[in-house]
Design an enzyme around this catalytic site. Sequence first.
Site, PDB file in Angstrom:
ATOM      1  N   ASP A 111       0.839  -1.190   0.000  1.00 12.57           N
ATOM      2  CA  ASP A 111       0.000   0.000   0.000  1.00 12.57           C
ATOM      3  C   ASP A 111       0.880   1.248   0.000  1.00 12.57           C
ATOM      4  O   ASP A 111       1.777   1.394   0.833  1.00 12.57           O
ATOM      5  CB  ASP A 111      -0.887  -0.025   1.247  1.00 12.57           C
ATOM      6  CG  ASP A 111      -1.953   1.042   1.246  1.00 12.57           C
ATOM      7  OD1 ASP A 111      -2.349   1.499   0.161  1.00 12.57           O
ATOM      8  OD2 ASP A 111      -2.407   1.424   2.351  1.00 12.57           O
ATOM      9  N   HIS A 112       0.649   2.139  -0.934  1.00 13.65           N
ATOM     10  CA  HIS A 112       1.368   3.417  -1.020  1.00 13.65           C
ATOM     11  C   HIS A 112       2.882   3.271  -1.076  1.00 13.65           C
ATOM     12  O   HIS A 112       3.611   3.923  -0.324  1.00 13.65           O
ATOM     13  CB  HIS A 112       0.983   4.331   0.151  1.00 13.65           C
ATOM     14  CG  HIS A 112      -0.401   4.894   0.039  1.00 13.65           C
ATOM     15  ND1 HIS A 112      -0.760   5.838  -0.899  1.00 13.65           N
ATOM     16  CD2 HIS A 112      -1.534   4.618   0.732  1.00 13.65           C
ATOM     17  CE1 HIS A 112      -2.037   6.127  -0.769  1.00 13.65           C
ATOM     18  NE2 HIS A 112      -2.537   5.386   0.206  1.00 13.65           N
ATOM     19  N   GLU A 135      -2.004   5.738  -8.936  1.00  9.79           N
ATOM     20  CA  GLU A 135      -2.958   6.712  -8.393  1.00  9.79           C
ATOM     21  C   GLU A 135      -2.906   8.014  -9.171  1.00  9.79           C
ATOM     22  O   GLU A 135      -1.833   8.521  -9.506  1.00  9.79           O
ATOM     23  CB  GLU A 135      -2.689   6.981  -6.907  1.00  9.79           C
ATOM     24  CG  GLU A 135      -3.697   7.942  -6.286  1.00  9.79           C
ATOM     25  CD  GLU A 135      -3.650   7.972  -4.763  1.00  9.79           C
ATOM     26  OE1 GLU A 135      -4.267   8.904  -4.192  1.00  9.79           O
ATOM     27  OE2 GLU A 135      -3.034   7.092  -4.137  1.00  9.79           O
ATOM     28  N   GLY A 179      -7.203   8.198   7.184  1.00  6.89           N
ATOM     29  CA  GLY A 179      -7.211   8.435   8.614  1.00  6.89           C
ATOM     30  C   GLY A 179      -8.598   8.465   9.224  1.00  6.89           C
ATOM     31  O   GLY A 179      -9.620   8.377   8.542  1.00  6.89           O
ATOM     32  N   GLY A 224      -8.846   5.338   1.666  1.00  5.29           N
ATOM     33  CA  GLY A 224      -9.448   6.154   2.716  1.00  5.29           C
ATOM     34  C   GLY A 224     -10.933   5.923   2.890  1.00  5.29           C
ATOM     35  O   GLY A 224     -11.704   6.877   3.013  1.00  5.29           O
ATOM     36  N   SER A 232     -12.733   4.126   5.318  1.00  5.57           N
ATOM     37  CA  SER A 232     -13.294   3.711   6.605  1.00  5.57           C
ATOM     38  C   SER A 232     -14.497   4.577   6.948  1.00  5.57           C
ATOM     39  O   SER A 232     -14.592   5.734   6.520  1.00  5.57           O
ATOM     40  CB  SER A 232     -12.244   3.802   7.718  1.00  5.57           C
ATOM     41  OG  SER A 232     -11.313   2.745   7.614  1.00  5.57           O
ATOM     42  N   ASN A 250     -10.211   0.158   0.197  1.00  2.00           N
ATOM     43  CA  ASN A 250      -9.221   0.064   1.271  1.00  2.00           C
ATOM     44  C   ASN A 250      -9.832   0.448   2.608  1.00  2.00           C
ATOM     45  O   ASN A 250     -10.488   1.488   2.725  1.00  2.00           O
ATOM     46  CB  ASN A 250      -8.050   1.007   0.982  1.00  2.00           C
ATOM     47  CG  ASN A 250      -7.185   0.539  -0.162  1.00  2.00           C
ATOM     48  OD1 ASN A 250      -7.558  -0.350  -0.923  1.00  2.00           O
ATOM     49  ND2 ASN A 250      -6.023   1.148  -0.313  1.00  2.00           N
ATOM     50  N   SER A 252      -8.537   2.396   9.104  1.00  2.00           N
ATOM     51  CA  SER A 252      -8.868   3.077  10.361  1.00  2.00           C
ATOM     52  C   SER A 252      -9.944   2.356  11.161  1.00  2.00           C
ATOM     53  O   SER A 252      -9.879   2.295  12.392  1.00  2.00           O
ATOM     54  CB  SER A 252      -9.311   4.517  10.082  1.00  2.00           C
ATOM     55  OG  SER A 252      -8.256   5.272   9.533  1.00  2.00           O
TER      56      SER A 252
END
Length: 312
Positions: A82-83, A134, A181, A214, A216, A256, A259
């Site tokens: 990831d990333h 991305e 986050g 991101g 969540s 994805n 959090s």
Amino acid sequence: MPLVTSKEMFEKAYKGGYAIGAFNVNNMEIIQGITGAAADLKAPVILQVSKGARAYANRTYLMKLVEAAVIDTGLPICLHLDHGDTFELCKSCIDDGFTSVMIDASSKPFAENIALTRQVVEYAHDHGVVVEAELGTLAGIEDEVNVSAEDSSYTRPEEVQEFVEKTGCDSLAIAIGTSHGAYKFKPGTKPQLRFDVLEEVEKKLPGFPIVLHGSSSVPQEFVEKINKFGGNMPGAIGVPENQLRKAASMAVCKINIDSDLRLAMTASIREYLAEHPDHFDPRQYLKPARQAIHDMVAHKIVDVLGCDGKAF
């Protein structure tokens, strides 16, 4: 069954109108909770590792834990970086046995993003590994990824076809309003994903798998529980799950989630230690924490992703 790439997973997900969950892992209990839920529900799953998690858990230990999950569950499991922020990191993960890597050069100018992504794609494809890239930048913080709201930007649909054709990437993460986050949106706001952007991207790239980072939902019950037992987390609103389900019914094949797992696990541990202050055996508080991960993942698989029963 050995580790698999996400290629077949995404083909089935696109046609079936559902998405695959990509859950971040850091230790044994998290891996067990995720894969246990996936096995119970016969769901394909992506275990993803950030640069920070790989350093924390030790790359060798982490690979062996994932291999154990494959043996234990018999599920099709994809191991994803990831990333990834450099060619060297992506190469190292490929050499270690990862079956999928993400090169995130979204903060770079368009031409530089293409060049770096293409470099990773060439090496990955030579080794039978798929690549996620991305376009657009998400606000928020996740390990080394730190983007202010002012510096975030939606994906430009007019760029996606050229980008995919020039890089040869296998999936594309886009920015349509999600953020990294737990601190996503202030209470009182009404988060709304930009489905118009997603629809335009889908028109430009028919049949091509799209990824949402991101994603969540930040359940307030866990925030409240953490604060009840000594925490000081401000209130926040995550991405509405009904909007994620809609995205999964469209071109989004990978969602994805990180959090929410952290919140569930931390809330469980805080609650257990508050109620049993004399306990000091890690197994006593990590067992319910592992179950909290399991329950959260099961909920996501059934109610958000729609991939239950799709493993085989």
